[in-house]
Enzyme design. Sequence first.
Site, PDB file in Angstrom:
ATOM      1  N   GLU A  61     -25.266 -31.528  11.776  1.00 18.04           N
ATOM      2  CA  GLU A  61     -24.618 -32.842  11.895  1.00 18.04           C
ATOM      3  C   GLU A  61     -25.468 -33.823  12.694  1.00 18.04           C
ATOM      4  O   GLU A  61     -25.993 -33.492  13.753  1.00 18.04           O
ATOM      5  CB  GLU A  61     -23.261 -32.685  12.579  1.00 18.04           C
ATOM      6  CG  GLU A  61     -22.527 -34.007  12.799  1.00 18.04           C
ATOM      7  CD  GLU A  61     -21.468 -33.931  13.871  1.00 18.04           C
ATOM      8  OE1 GLU A  61     -21.142 -34.997  14.440  1.00 18.04           O
ATOM      9  OE2 GLU A  61     -20.981 -32.818  14.163  1.00 18.04           O
ATOM     10  N   ARG A  88     -27.822 -29.800  21.679  1.00 19.95           N
ATOM     11  CA  ARG A  88     -26.539 -29.947  22.363  1.00 19.95           C
ATOM     12  C   ARG A  88     -26.813 -30.165  23.848  1.00 19.95           C
ATOM     13  O   ARG A  88     -27.060 -29.229  24.596  1.00 19.95           O
ATOM     14  CB  ARG A  88     -25.678 -28.695  22.142  1.00 19.95           C
ATOM     15  CG  ARG A  88     -24.189 -28.919  22.390  1.00 19.95           C
ATOM     16  CD  ARG A  88     -23.398 -27.683  22.039  1.00 19.95           C
ATOM     17  NE  ARG A  88     -23.500 -27.346  20.634  1.00 19.95           N
ATOM     18  CZ  ARG A  88     -22.706 -27.857  19.683  1.00 19.95           C
ATOM     19  NH1 ARG A  88     -21.783 -28.732  20.004  1.00 19.95           N
ATOM     20  NH2 ARG A  88     -22.851 -27.485  18.421  1.00 19.95           N
ATOM     21  N   SER A  92     -21.003 -38.661  12.431  1.00 21.61           N
ATOM     22  CA  SER A  92     -19.631 -38.403  12.023  1.00 21.61           C
ATOM     23  C   SER A  92     -18.921 -39.743  11.943  1.00 21.61           C
ATOM     24  O   SER A  92     -18.887 -40.482  12.935  1.00 21.61           O
ATOM     25  CB  SER A  92     -18.942 -37.479  13.033  1.00 21.61           C
ATOM     26  OG  SER A  92     -17.673 -37.075  12.579  1.00 21.61           O
ATOM     27  N   ARG A 126     -30.854 -36.333  17.938  1.00 22.41           N
ATOM     28  CA  ARG A 126     -30.883 -35.477  16.739  1.00 22.41           C
ATOM     29  C   ARG A 126     -31.778 -36.069  15.658  1.00 22.41           C
ATOM     30  O   ARG A 126     -32.373 -35.325  14.871  1.00 22.41           O
ATOM     31  CB  ARG A 126     -29.465 -35.246  16.237  1.00 22.41           C
ATOM     32  CG  ARG A 126     -28.661 -34.376  17.195  1.00 22.41           C
ATOM     33  CD  ARG A 126     -27.416 -33.787  16.578  1.00 22.41           C
ATOM     34  NE  ARG A 126     -26.785 -32.847  17.508  1.00 22.41           N
ATOM     35  CZ  ARG A 126     -25.839 -31.979  17.178  1.00 22.41           C
ATOM     36  NH1 ARG A 126     -25.396 -31.939  15.929  1.00 22.41           N
ATOM     37  NH2 ARG A 126     -25.330 -31.161  18.074  1.00 22.41           N
ATOM     38  N   ARG A 182     -21.570 -35.608  28.074  1.00 23.34           N
ATOM     39  CA  ARG A 182     -20.558 -34.625  27.680  1.00 23.34           C
ATOM     40  C   ARG A 182     -20.794 -33.307  28.410  1.00 23.34           C
ATOM     41  O   ARG A 182     -21.922 -32.835  28.513  1.00 23.34           O
ATOM     42  CB  ARG A 182     -20.589 -34.389  26.165  1.00 23.34           C
ATOM     43  CG  ARG A 182     -20.293 -35.650  25.369  1.00 23.34           C
ATOM     44  CD  ARG A 182     -20.249 -35.400  23.882  1.00 23.34           C
ATOM     45  NE  ARG A 182     -20.093 -36.657  23.152  1.00 23.34           N
ATOM     46  CZ  ARG A 182     -20.067 -36.760  21.824  1.00 23.34           C
ATOM     47  NH1 ARG A 182     -20.192 -35.671  21.080  1.00 23.34           N
ATOM     48  NH2 ARG A 182     -19.922 -37.949  21.246  1.00 23.34           N
TER      49      ARG A 182
END
Length: 434
Positions: A357, A285, A360, A399, A270
């Site tokens: 988070e 991130r 999801s 994460r 990403r």
Amino acid sequence: MLDIKWIRDNPKALVEALVKRSWSAGDAQSTVDGLIAADEARREHVTELQTKQERRNAASKEIGNAMRAGDAALAERLKAEVGEIKTFIQNGEARERELDKALNDALAVLPNVPLDDVPVGKDEHDNVVKHVVGKAATRPNWVKEHFEIGEALGMMDFERAAKLSGSRFTVLKGGLARMERALGQFMLNLHTTEHGYEEIIPPLMVKDDVLFGTNQLPKFEEDLFFTPHGEGRLGLIPTAEVPLTNLVREDITAHEKLPLRYTALTPCFRSEAGSAGRDTRGMLRQHQFYKVELVSITDQESSLDEHERMTQCAEEVLKRLGLPFRTMTLCTGDMGFGARKTYDIEVWLPGQNAYREISSCSVCGDFQARRMDARYKDRDGKGNRFVHTLNGSGTAVGRALIAVIENYQNEDGSVTIPEVLRPYMGGLEKIEPK
């Protein structure tokens, strides 16, 4: 993609849905009005084309009758008429394609309609706690963030990664590299042996129409990485949701084969185009990270139950790791573009003294299926319906590594390995500084 017939029949409902998603009432109304007008123009044109085609067929028969009757003048007039109609039809078919494309392009940037029980709100501050599992321990003053621990262990190197690739990359070494691998294998084994997901190793580069199918294109193009391929390009997957969901594209699946449940451990890529200045330190991130993805393909009746099941499968990962977490129901303003309802699972990070988070899980209804033309046979086998698709992280491996490091850190700088991971790490119980 939404059904234009549903939009025609429920324009007010779509306006209300867009307003819930933080559109202005004026923009929502003008968008819906524009869609209906574009569809009306397309339908009128198609009707005219059909009328012309019917007249061409009738005139062609009349030519034969005129010729048999010896009426050469009438036959010539009819031939001229047929010639004009053929020209109109040729131009009209090109116009039909233009109208179809304009309508589909407008539909492609329209978000999904939230379910009625999704809380209405503007952003993450309006999300609602579904439940909390485990206790967020009081933060001792010696607790550190994951990057401080990893660097002190000599096993997390951001400077060398920056030399290799720039910012938002990490080099993991030794015990931490092994623990990230262990986390991915643990998650895969849990989902395949206990939760009934089929393991897939998919391509990591996909075509534009595959990215369109899971709504990465056209809206999120700036968040993707592309590489030239032949005369076109391929996109690096931002999540394994993309290839896994598209496994059923342009297919009609037998009802008895549903639900289909897929899982994959893949790198994800990403650009993080919209996150400048956010989480610039550490591994939270990254441009490249590993994630275990869960995808389900269901019929219309069972998708909501499957959403609850998928979320529980993701939660089980954190329960087995002994990590405190909470599950949130996202509000309409914070929910993803293609989702009808989303649960975010947020793991406790004592180093940040915050929940972040880690998964999801979303139910998309037939939104993606319409973009992929993915259908299933009715129970009676007589008709076809669009499948319903679901996706979730089961979970983000990087994460999870961060969460284990911070929750299992010790005052001496070492990190205790959760019991469930020890079989994957040769029985090692603790990671200590080199």
